[in-house]
Design a protein around this motif. Sequence first.
Motif: not given
Length: 352
Positions: A43-48
Amino acid sequence: MTLARVTLAAASLLPLAAGATTVRVHYESPKDGVTIRGDKGPMSWSKGAAAKSDDAKVWTYTWPDDLGDVVMKPTLGDEKVAIGGTYKLAAGSTRDIYPFFGAPFGKVKIIPGFASPQLKNSRNLRIYLPPSYDENRAKRYPVLYMHDGQNLFDAKTAAFGVEWGVDETVNRLVATGIMEEIIVVGIDNTPERIAEYTTCCDPQYGGGQLDTYQRFVVDTVKPYIDSTLRTMPAKESTAIMGSSLGGLASVWIAQKNAAVFSKAASVSGSFWWNKQEFVTSLPPRLPVRFYLDAGTVKDGLEDTVKMRDAMLKQGYRQDADLFYHVAEGATHNEKSWAARVDKPLTWFFPWQ
């Protein structure tokens, strides 16, 4: 070496099964799907990362426990991030969440002429439904019952032309991820307000219908709300709050119904009533969290302090099951109550 020991020795050489942390997102989305944003791993905060679903109603995403605690948030498709705060999942846990993605504005509906068989009268119920109520029909909600309902949401119906602004405050606290969504049930007062909110008998004002009023709230209003709305009816999710005599009534009703209410707030409570009867006749400590406050300008602060001290002597603990607050410069009116209603709201219903 015996066969059993050989088998045990061989098993010890095999890798341990990896644990898994799982989030289940309850949200009907047949078109866009749900993805998960977060602070670790895939996971990342820029892309799900895409969650999976067999029915487009419950979306599941899993990651290894060895990532440790993970902070995450669901996204509708890969663009609309859920409204409210983030979710922190402990390693190894499974969590069900019920997000919403639309505008963070609840709505107020009125049930006119709601009858009380106990009091032989009727009044309006003013019900605040949270932002996700129509959007995410899988979700159920805690409920806060409040007295003096006509003063809560609309300045046009408020006694002195000033409302509490409870709906606006809840909207803001939910949108900023400070509190959970809740249903608020405002119960209008009647010309018999003093009698309905008090015990018998104050030397100056009389009173004495509070026992009947509490049966109206517990036996008529709450069952109606639980049967017609998507509530969480258990004690842990049920609170009661009021101001002035309504604060007095809230404390008393929770004391008498500790199996129904887990939280009660008295805002500028009238603890002077009947020669401080509520202070001098305090029951033993109950499994209820109480919020008490008063302003510093002609707001009965001394009586509230005495109530606070009496509760501490009974074993209540500040910030655990008792929250006591002094509102500097505040007086006994709706403007002052509106300015601090966020305090009991966030203590009772913090963002989980």
